[in-house]
Each structure stands twice: as structure tokens, then as C-alpha cells.
Design a protein around this motif. Structure first.
Motif, PDB file in Angstrom:
ATOM      1  N   ARG A   1      53.102  50.960  27.178  1.00 51.48           N
ATOM      2  CA  ARG A   1      51.926  52.059  27.390  1.00 51.48           C
ATOM      3  C   ARG A   1      51.144  52.462  26.167  1.00 51.48           C
ATOM      4  O   ARG A   1      50.276  53.044  26.310  1.00 51.48           O
ATOM      5  CB  ARG A   1      52.961  53.300  27.916  1.00 51.48           C
TER       6      ARG A   1
ATOM      7  N   ILE B   1      47.364  50.141  24.630  1.00 49.25           N
ATOM      8  CA  ILE B   1      45.774  50.656  24.874  1.00 49.25           C
ATOM      9  C   ILE B   1      45.726  51.919  23.795  1.00 49.25           C
ATOM     10  O   ILE B   1      44.661  52.016  23.200  1.00 49.25           O
ATOM     11  CB  ILE B   1      45.651  51.371  26.116  1.00 49.25           C
TER      12      ILE B   1
ATOM     13  N   GLU C   1      49.123  44.073  33.014  1.00 51.16           N
ATOM     14  CA  GLU C   1      48.565  45.370  33.336  1.00 51.16           C
ATOM     15  C   GLU C   1      47.823  45.907  32.302  1.00 51.16           C
ATOM     16  O   GLU C   1      46.737  46.619  32.260  1.00 51.16           O
ATOM     17  CB  GLU C   1      49.720  46.437  33.866  1.00 51.16           C
ATOM     18  N   VAL C   2      48.357  45.717  30.842  1.00 46.19           N
ATOM     19  CA  VAL C   2      47.640  46.098  29.789  1.00 46.19           C
ATOM     20  C   VAL C   2      46.140  45.193  29.813  1.00 46.19           C
ATOM     21  O   VAL C   2      45.095  45.942  29.405  1.00 46.19           O
ATOM     22  CB  VAL C   2      48.480  45.408  28.570  1.00 46.19           C
TER      23      VAL C   2
ATOM     24  N   ARG D   1      44.600  44.287  32.448  1.00 42.75           N
ATOM     25  CA  ARG D   1      43.691  44.883  33.459  1.00 42.75           C
ATOM     26  C   ARG D   1      43.096  46.177  32.907  1.00 42.75           C
ATOM     27  O   ARG D   1      41.834  46.737  33.113  1.00 42.75           O
ATOM     28  CB  ARG D   1      44.540  45.129  34.595  1.00 42.75           C
ATOM     29  N   ARG D   2      44.018  47.082  32.201  1.00 42.17           N
ATOM     30  CA  ARG D   2      43.376  48.610  31.847  1.00 42.17           C
ATOM     31  C   ARG D   2      42.338  48.090  30.466  1.00 42.17           C
ATOM     32  O   ARG D   2      41.500  48.883  30.466  1.00 42.17           O
ATOM     33  CB  ARG D   2      44.715  49.428  31.236  1.00 42.17           C
TER      34      ARG D   2
ATOM     35  N   GLU E   1      39.104  47.851  31.540  1.00 37.95           N
ATOM     36  CA  GLU E   1      38.269  49.006  32.344  1.00 37.95           C
ATOM     37  C   GLU E   1      38.167  49.850  31.046  1.00 37.95           C
ATOM     38  O   GLU E   1      37.513  51.053  31.458  1.00 37.95           O
ATOM     39  CB  GLU E   1      39.215  49.501  33.367  1.00 37.95           C
ATOM     40  N   MET E   2      38.405  49.720  30.030  1.00 35.09           N
ATOM     41  CA  MET E   2      38.375  50.526  28.853  1.00 35.09           C
ATOM     42  C   MET E   2      36.710  50.574  28.356  1.00 35.09           C
ATOM     43  O   MET E   2      35.854  49.570  28.360  1.00 35.09           O
ATOM     44  CB  MET E   2      39.063  50.181  27.606  1.00 35.09           C
TER      45      MET E   2
END
Length: 281
Positions: A39, A42, A66-67, A69-70, A73-74
């Protein structure tokens, strides 16, 4: 030459933190931060603006995929380049990471001098052009065709290091029980002795090692990743199973993948049953 700004996101490294210590000593590297909490990655990217991220897939709370993926999208003018550095090795992991924007997929363990060289090499490559399409969805895991490989993925995704004796014992127990479901009722009297015999140890050590591995897995909080791999809610973060319960759950899934029919071993002692199971395996 300016130093390469490097963020290290890693929950797989050895307890002495030698990867971080090594890079902190390099004159051409500036470690902007390190974390084992997915968490925080990012947030640290936004705050420290690293040029490179050395990313483990095994992180607390959210995993490396997931990191990625996020990160895709940043809304950032310049995003860091990501080198995935992990012990998880499968076509599924590699293809997904590359589709999500990783520059390279590196297998650990790796000589730190070579890892250092790779960081420098990729730091000076041009970033890949970002596609405008939506982030790629997860692909079906090709290991569905080989449950033995997917079992490896599941245990590692749970956070059980392959170096732990409990990993090997748990794996053996799952494979045995998949072929002989009746072992679920005789885990202490039959299953532990069979595992112990195969690994040249004692049943009590088998029981303790598996229990410790389960504690490690649930403390690391990555059970959701296991459910993602199997495609349904097999395990629960808030309900840690006992040894026999976990082995039975994983064996049931494993048996379904292989469509295994249990061999006829009713009435045999565990030594004879092991011979029958060994033939099946």
C-alpha cells in the motif's frame, strides 16, 4: 553521472536486509526509500519520485501485480521504470507483469552485483510508450494445465518461503491427501508419519513446521492472492485453519484440477498406503 534514484519494494529479502544495504552503499545509486507494504509503494513513488522501482511480487496487503496495475493508472508526468524481482516464476506472472508495464522480470536470488548492473542498464533505456487502452485484465493462469506448478504458485503467494521446511512438508501432504482423501481422518497417525518418512524427519517436526508456515502465511495477510489464483474464495484472512484443515482444502482443489480418483488403499497401514500413493504420484 547523476545517481539513479531507486525505490525498493520488497518483502522477500532475507532478514538482514542485504539487498537494501548493498544499494545504499553504491555511489551511483540513491535509495529513495524501501518498504514491504504494497500500500505504501504508490504513495512513496508520488513523494520520492524514483527513477527506478525494484518491485517484489510478494508484498503485504497488496501484491506487486496490483502495484503495477495502480501505477499504470496514476496521472504522473514521469513514471518510474519497474524491475520485478521475485522468486515467483511462471508464464502467468511474467506475462501479466510485462502487460502491466514492467521493464524486466528478474528471478531471485541473483548476485547483487548483477542486480546492480541491471538497474543501471534499465535506468538508461527509454521508457516504453504507454498504451491508451484500459489496463489489461488478469489472464487465465496457464498453470491450470499443471496443478503441480500452480500449487507452487499458491504456496509462494501465501507467503510461505520455499526455504521453510514447512513448505516442503505441506506440499507433500497436499499431494498425498489429494490421492488418498481418507488421510484427512488420520493426519496424526498416518499422514505425518508418511511425510516424515519421505523427508527423513519426525512426525512431530512435520506438525510443528507446517503449523509455523501457516502462522507465517496468515500473518503476512496475502490470502486474497491465493483466492485470485484459484478463482474463488478458498481461504479466509480472518479464519486461520489448522494443519489438517488447510491440507484438506488445498488437496480438494488439487484433486479437482487433476480429476484424481483415489487409489484403493483402504485397510492398509501407512507404510503400505504410502507405497500405493507413491505409485499414483
Amino acid at each position: 553521472m547523476d545517481k539513479v534514484r531507486l525505490l525498493i519494494a520488497d518483502a522477500e529479502q532475507e532478514a538482514d536486509g542485504k539487498t537494501i544495504a548493498y544499494f545504499e552503499q553504491q555511489k551511483d545509486i540513491l535509495v529513495t526509500g524501501n518498504t514491504s507494504d504494497g500500500r505504501q509503494v504508490i504513495q512513496m513513488i508520488r513523494e520520492t519520485r524514483p527513477q527506478m522501482v525494484l518491485l517484489s511480487l510478494v508484498l503485504a496487503y497488496i501484491d506487486g501485480m496490483e502495484v503495477l496495475r495502480r501505477l499504470s493508472e496514476m496521472d504522473m508526468e514521469e513514471k518510474p521504470q519497474v524491475l520485478v524481482y521475485t522468486a515467483l516464476c511462471s508464464e502467468f506472472h511474467i506475462s501479466q507483469c510485462m502487460r502491466l508495464g514492467a521493464m524486466c522480470y528478474l528471478m531471485r536470488p541473483m548476485e547483487l552485483s548483477l542486480l546492480h548492473r541491471r538497474v543501471l542498464e534499465y535506468a538508461h533505456r527509454k521508457p516504453k510508450a504507454e498504451p491508451k487502452a484500459e489496463p489489461a485484465p488478469y489472464l487465465p493462469n496457464p498453470h491450470k494445465l499443471n496443478p503441480q506448478l500452480l500449487l507452487t504458485d499458491l504456496l509462494l503467494a501465501m507467503g510461505i518461503p520455499a526455504s521453510h521446511s514447512g513448505y516442503a512438508y505441506l506440499r507433500t501432504g497436499v499431494e498425498i491427501m489429494a490421492h488418498q482423501p481418507d488421510q484427512a481422518r488420520l493426519i496424526t497417525k498416518q499422514l505425518y508419519p508418511i511425510i516424515a518418512q519421505r523427508h527423513n524427519t519426525t512426525p512431530s517436526r512435520v506438525e510443528r513446521a507446517i503449523r509455523h508456515s501457516i502462522e507465517v502465511a496468515w500473518n503476512r495477510g496475502r490470502i486474497g492472492r491465493v483466492n485470485q489464483l484459484v478463482g474463488y474464495e478458498l481461504l479466509f484472512n480472518d479464519s486461520r485453519p489448522g494443519n489438517g484443515e488447510l491440507i484438506s482444502l488445498l488437496a480438494g482443489w488439487y484433486r479437482e484440477q487433476y480429476r484424481i480418483e483415489a487409489p484403493e488403499t483402504a485397510g492398509l497401514g501407512y507404510a503400505e498406503a504410502d507405497l500405493a500413493l507413491g505409485a499414483a504420484l
